[in-house]
Write a protein that holds these residues in place. Structure first.
Motif, PDB file in Angstrom:
ATOM      1  N   THR A  61     -58.146  50.353  67.838  1.00  0.00           N
ATOM      2  CA  THR A  61     -57.896  49.438  68.949  1.00  0.00           C
ATOM      3  C   THR A  61     -57.249  50.182  70.108  1.00  0.00           C
ATOM      4  O   THR A  61     -56.308  50.951  69.905  1.00  0.00           O
ATOM      5  CB  THR A  61     -56.959  48.301  68.483  1.00  0.00           C
ATOM      6  OG1 THR A  61     -57.540  47.640  67.369  1.00  0.00           O
ATOM      7  CG2 THR A  61     -56.705  47.304  69.604  1.00  0.00           C
ATOM      8  N   THR A  62     -57.766  49.956  71.314  1.00  0.00           N
ATOM      9  CA  THR A  62     -57.189  50.613  72.498  1.00  0.00           C
ATOM     10  C   THR A  62     -56.513  49.619  73.436  1.00  0.00           C
ATOM     11  O   THR A  62     -55.668  50.004  74.233  1.00  0.00           O
ATOM     12  CB  THR A  62     -58.313  51.336  73.277  1.00  0.00           C
ATOM     13  OG1 THR A  62     -59.320  50.363  73.595  1.00  0.00           O
ATOM     14  CG2 THR A  62     -58.913  52.461  72.463  1.00  0.00           C
ATOM     15  N   LYS A  63     -56.888  48.339  73.359  1.00  0.00           N
ATOM     16  CA  LYS A  63     -56.298  47.354  74.271  1.00  0.00           C
ATOM     17  C   LYS A  63     -56.404  45.961  73.669  1.00  0.00           C
ATOM     18  O   LYS A  63     -57.378  45.652  72.970  1.00  0.00           O
ATOM     19  CB  LYS A  63     -57.051  47.386  75.612  1.00  0.00           C
ATOM     20  CG  LYS A  63     -56.473  46.498  76.693  1.00  0.00           C
ATOM     21  CD  LYS A  63     -57.040  46.803  78.067  1.00  0.00           C
ATOM     22  CE  LYS A  63     -58.503  46.402  78.170  1.00  0.00           C
ATOM     23  NZ  LYS A  63     -58.997  46.536  79.587  1.00  0.00           N
ATOM     24  N   TYR A  83     -47.242  50.866  73.860  1.00  0.00           N
ATOM     25  CA  TYR A  83     -48.231  50.228  74.744  1.00  0.00           C
ATOM     26  C   TYR A  83     -47.683  50.085  76.155  1.00  0.00           C
ATOM     27  O   TYR A  83     -46.463  49.988  76.361  1.00  0.00           O
ATOM     28  CB  TYR A  83     -48.570  48.827  74.231  1.00  0.00           C
ATOM     29  CG  TYR A  83     -49.311  48.812  72.924  1.00  0.00           C
ATOM     30  CD1 TYR A  83     -48.654  49.043  71.726  1.00  0.00           C
ATOM     31  CD2 TYR A  83     -50.683  48.568  72.902  1.00  0.00           C
ATOM     32  CE1 TYR A  83     -49.347  49.044  70.529  1.00  0.00           C
ATOM     33  CE2 TYR A  83     -51.383  48.571  71.705  1.00  0.00           C
ATOM     34  CZ  TYR A  83     -50.704  48.805  70.526  1.00  0.00           C
ATOM     35  OH  TYR A  83     -51.385  48.816  69.332  1.00  0.00           O
ATOM     36  N   THR A 114     -52.001  47.743  76.529  1.00  0.00           N
ATOM     37  CA  THR A 114     -52.902  48.895  76.482  1.00  0.00           C
ATOM     38  C   THR A 114     -52.233  50.007  75.679  1.00  0.00           C
ATOM     39  O   THR A 114     -51.123  50.438  76.016  1.00  0.00           O
ATOM     40  CB  THR A 114     -53.217  49.379  77.913  1.00  0.00           C
ATOM     41  OG1 THR A 114     -53.701  48.266  78.668  1.00  0.00           O
ATOM     42  CG2 THR A 114     -54.251  50.485  77.887  1.00  0.00           C
ATOM     43  N   ALA A 115     -52.909  50.415  74.607  1.00  0.00           N
ATOM     44  CA  ALA A 115     -52.310  51.399  73.706  1.00  0.00           C
ATOM     45  C   ALA A 115     -52.207  52.773  74.363  1.00  0.00           C
ATOM     46  O   ALA A 115     -53.139  53.207  75.022  1.00  0.00           O
ATOM     47  CB  ALA A 115     -53.142  51.500  72.431  1.00  0.00           C
ATOM     48  N   LYS A 116     -51.057  53.426  74.176  1.00  0.00           N
ATOM     49  CA  LYS A 116     -50.906  54.787  74.685  1.00  0.00           C
ATOM     50  C   LYS A 116     -51.695  55.726  73.769  1.00  0.00           C
ATOM     51  O   LYS A 116     -52.334  56.661  74.233  1.00  0.00           O
ATOM     52  CB  LYS A 116     -49.426  55.159  74.749  1.00  0.00           C
ATOM     53  CG  LYS A 116     -48.685  54.377  75.839  1.00  0.00           C
ATOM     54  CD  LYS A 116     -47.203  54.638  75.837  1.00  0.00           C
ATOM     55  CE  LYS A 116     -46.529  53.799  76.931  1.00  0.00           C
ATOM     56  NZ  LYS A 116     -45.053  53.752  76.775  1.00  0.00           N
ATOM     57  N   THR A 117     -51.660  55.435  72.474  1.00  0.00           N
ATOM     58  CA  THR A 117     -52.555  56.123  71.537  1.00  0.00           C
ATOM     59  C   THR A 117     -53.211  55.031  70.706  1.00  0.00           C
ATOM     60  O   THR A 117     -52.535  54.088  70.284  1.00  0.00           O
ATOM     61  CB  THR A 117     -51.768  57.073  70.598  1.00  0.00           C
ATOM     62  OG1 THR A 117     -50.741  56.300  69.949  1.00  0.00           O
ATOM     63  CG2 THR A 117     -51.129  58.214  71.361  1.00  0.00           C
ATOM     64  N   PRO A 118     -54.531  55.148  70.489  1.00  0.00           N
ATOM     65  CA  PRO A 118     -55.251  54.075  69.800  1.00  0.00           C
ATOM     66  C   PRO A 118     -54.621  53.714  68.457  1.00  0.00           C
ATOM     67  O   PRO A 118     -54.087  54.576  67.755  1.00  0.00           O
ATOM     68  CB  PRO A 118     -56.648  54.656  69.610  1.00  0.00           C
ATOM     69  CG  PRO A 118     -56.786  55.645  70.713  1.00  0.00           C
ATOM     70  CD  PRO A 118     -55.418  56.248  70.874  1.00  0.00           C
ATOM     71  N   CYS A 149     -61.824  48.191  71.544  1.00  0.00           N
ATOM     72  CA  CYS A 149     -61.679  49.333  70.640  1.00  0.00           C
ATOM     73  C   CYS A 149     -62.392  50.543  71.218  1.00  0.00           C
ATOM     74  O   CYS A 149     -63.104  50.449  72.225  1.00  0.00           O
ATOM     75  CB  CYS A 149     -62.244  48.964  69.270  1.00  0.00           C
ATOM     76  SG  CYS A 149     -61.252  47.688  68.459  1.00  0.00           S
ATOM     77  N   GLU A 150     -62.214  51.674  70.547  1.00  0.00           N
ATOM     78  CA  GLU A 150     -62.884  52.893  71.030  1.00  0.00           C
ATOM     79  C   GLU A 150     -64.393  52.624  71.057  1.00  0.00           C
ATOM     80  O   GLU A 150     -65.095  53.039  71.967  1.00  0.00           O
ATOM     81  CB  GLU A 150     -62.529  54.060  70.124  1.00  0.00           C
ATOM     82  CG  GLU A 150     -61.104  54.567  70.389  1.00  0.00           C
ATOM     83  CD  GLU A 150     -60.748  55.786  69.544  1.00  0.00           C
ATOM     84  OE1 GLU A 150     -59.756  56.454  69.896  1.00  0.00           O
ATOM     85  OE2 GLU A 150     -61.468  56.059  68.552  1.00  0.00           O
TER      86      GLU A 150
END
Ligand SMILES: [Cu+2]
Length: 244
Positions: A61-63, A83, A114-118, A149-150
């Motif tokens: 997940t990225t966001k 995030y 928003t994730a800083k790292t997924p 997600c990515e």
């Protein structure tokens, strides 16, 4: 177009075709994106915990984009060191008054983490939203959430049709059903009982001291008399001034 896809289209217009596509393809998963409220009472200040327990079909997940229901205008998202959190603000068609009587002309439309790292699949993150619940007991608030997600995204935007079992849905939108007010919104009850306890204690020191011979009682009586004396004196003073 089925009911929940129409709902998705209406609720999640900015979500785009990908979300609709994901809805159709979604396999059932163990735990979904959910919301756990600290309180559901009408008008209460509550913390809503948004839980994101897995990726999109295994993709990190990225966001996470949380759409706020129209019944809620203000929300205070809790920061999360992993995030960046932002709010999108939109103009209200007609200004409304908040719980304190202030006129508000805009509302928070979405909260975006928003994730800083997924966030890898198999790991969970949670986001706390602080807000006041509307004074609408019995109403169910719908929080459409887009998990980006990515690879791909999952649109948690489905709303059950009349009489449909929500368990049947592939990507149900998290909901919170408002319950009857408890009269303890804003934690008023707690404060009141605290104040009462203080008051009772203040009022009953004499009682306590009575146990040990009652001198304090006299002191209070004396104090009262003194105060009364001053008031009488003061009145006389004022009267004397007027006549002279
Ligand atoms: Cu799931």
């Amino acid at each position: 177009m089925s009911h929940h896809l129409r709902t998705a289209a209406r609720l999640g217009a900015p979500l785009g075709a990908a979300a609709l596509l994901t809805l159709g393809l979604a396999g059932s998963a163990s735990a979904h994106v959910t919301i756990t409220p600290s309180d559901t009472a009408a008008g209460a200040y509550a913390i809503l915990t948004v839980s994101n327990p897995h990726g999109c079909e295994g993709s990190p997940t990225t966001k996470v984009t949380i759409q706020m229901p129209e019944e809620i205008n203000a929300v205070t998202p809790t920061r999360n060191p992993l995030y960046d959190v932002t709010k999108t603000v939109e103009k209200l068609d007609t200004p409304v008054k908040d719980a304190h009587g202030n006129e508000i002309t805009e509302r928070v439309g979405t909260v975006v983490y928003t994730a800083k790292t997924p966030l890898l699949d198999g790991y969970r993150d949670a986001f706390d939203l602080s807000l006041q619940l509307p004074d609408t007991p019995g109403e169910t608030l719908v929080f459409p959430i887009i998990q980006t997600c990515e690879t791909g995204e999952s649109a948690w935007v489905e709303v059950p049709a009349e009489g449909q079992d929500p368990e049947e849905l592939e990507r149900p939108a998290p909901t919170v059903t408002i319950t009857e007010a408890t009269g303890d919104e804003h934690g008023a009850g707690a404060e009141e009982s605290a104040a009462e306890a203080d008051g009772a204690e203040a009022a009953s020191p004499a009682a306590d001291s009575d146990d040990d011979g009652g001198s304090d009682g006299l002191a209070y009586a004396g104090l009262g008399a003194g105060v009364l004396g001053i008031l009488v004196g003061g009145a006389a003073l004022a009267r004397g001034r007027r006549t002279s």
